[in-house]
Write a protein that holds these residues in place. Sequence first.
Motif, short mmCIF file in Angstrom:
data_model
loop_
_atom_site.label_atom_id
_atom_site.label_comp_id
_atom_site.label_asym_id
_atom_site.label_seq_id
_atom_site.Cartn_x
_atom_site.Cartn_y
_atom_site.Cartn_z
N TYR A 77 0.81 -1.21 0.00
CA TYR A 77 0.00 0.00 0.00
C TYR A 77 0.84 1.27 0.00
CZ TYR A 77 -3.67 -3.20 1.62
OH TYR A 77 -4.55 -4.23 1.74
N LEU A 78 2.07 1.17 0.46
CA LEU A 78 2.89 2.36 0.66
C LEU A 78 3.15 3.14 -0.62
CD1 LEU A 78 5.44 1.01 3.30
CD2 LEU A 78 3.34 2.32 3.69
N ARG A 83 0.41 9.08 3.01
CA ARG A 83 0.52 8.69 4.42
C ARG A 83 -0.22 7.38 4.62
NH1 ARG A 83 -1.76 12.84 8.27
NH2 ARG A 83 -3.35 13.04 6.69
N PHE A 84 0.31 6.55 5.53
CA PHE A 84 -0.29 5.25 5.83
C PHE A 84 -0.51 5.15 7.34
CE2 PHE A 84 0.05 0.89 7.29
CZ PHE A 84 -0.83 0.23 6.45
N ASP A 105 8.25 4.13 11.92
CA ASP A 105 8.90 5.31 11.36
C ASP A 105 8.12 5.87 10.18
OD1 ASP A 105 9.67 2.85 10.02
OD2 ASP A 105 11.14 4.02 8.89
N VAL A 106 7.28 5.05 9.58
CA VAL A 106 6.49 5.43 8.40
C VAL A 106 5.00 5.45 8.71
CG1 VAL A 106 5.82 4.69 6.07
CG2 VAL A 106 8.21 4.51 6.80
N SER A 107 4.54 4.44 9.42
CA SER A 107 3.10 4.27 9.63
C SER A 107 2.60 5.03 10.85
CB SER A 107 2.76 2.79 9.79
OG SER A 107 3.40 2.24 10.92
N GLY A 108 1.43 5.63 10.69
CA GLY A 108 0.77 6.28 11.81
C GLY A 108 -0.15 5.30 12.51
N LEU A 109 -0.77 5.76 13.58
CA LEU A 109 -1.65 4.90 14.36
C LEU A 109 -2.89 5.69 14.80
CD1 LEU A 109 -2.20 2.20 15.79
CD2 LEU A 109 -0.79 3.05 17.70
N ILE A 110 -4.04 5.10 14.56
CA ILE A 110 -5.33 5.69 14.94
C ILE A 110 -6.05 4.70 15.83
CG2 ILE A 110 -7.58 6.46 14.09
CD1 ILE A 110 -6.17 7.19 11.43
N ALA A 124 4.32 9.39 8.70
CA ALA A 124 5.32 10.15 7.95
C ALA A 124 4.77 10.44 6.55
CB ALA A 124 6.62 9.35 7.84
N GLU A 125 5.06 11.63 6.07
CA GLU A 125 4.64 12.04 4.73
C GLU A 125 5.65 11.49 3.73
OE1 GLU A 125 2.10 14.34 2.14
OE2 GLU A 125 1.98 14.37 4.32
N GLN A 126 5.14 10.74 2.76
CA GLN A 126 5.96 10.20 1.67
C GLN A 126 5.22 10.51 0.37
OE1 GLN A 126 6.44 6.05 3.06
NE2 GLN A 126 8.56 6.65 3.36
N PRO A 127 5.52 11.67 -0.24
CA PRO A 127 4.75 12.15 -1.39
C PRO A 127 4.70 11.16 -2.56
CG PRO A 127 6.20 13.86 -0.57
CD PRO A 127 6.59 12.60 0.13
#
Length: 160
Positions: A77-78, A83-84, A105-110, A124-127
């Motif tokens: 998915y990345l 953002r993931f 370091d890349v994935s957020g958490l909700i 993390a923002e990865q355009p």
Amino acid sequence: MADSGIIGGDERLQAAQVARGVARLFFRQELIALSEVTLGNGRRADIMAIDAKGHVVIVEIKISRADLFGDRKWPDYLDYCDRFFWAVPAGFDLDLCARAELRPDVSGLIVADPYDAAVVREAAEQPLAASRRRAETLRFARRAAARLLAAEDPHLAGFD
């Protein structure tokens, strides 16, 4: 059985409740979300959302430890989002989501319930590349319009 995509009724209901909470959070943040979105690579994201600037967010919902660690497809998915995030129900052991293999370091958490959600770790923002952004935005718009038409006229169902 996360790899097969088969989950029982209770798990499906809990995942739907998490999706609802995430969609409400995103709506307040001016992100418009769709559930069960097929990406250009054939993978299906639990939630995809787009903001007013065209930034794409993908969320994978996990309701159990087995579901979280049984998913081997999430790195696919990345390349389809800026953002993931992982989304989990209230009461989930958040320490599990900090493990290195889940790329904190890349994935957020909700954390979400049926009524709301909160970001506990920003992604993390990865355009995205412009061409991929355009393709996924167009796919998102067409899917949203098709779902609206199908809701208005069930005889049109089947496009997704």
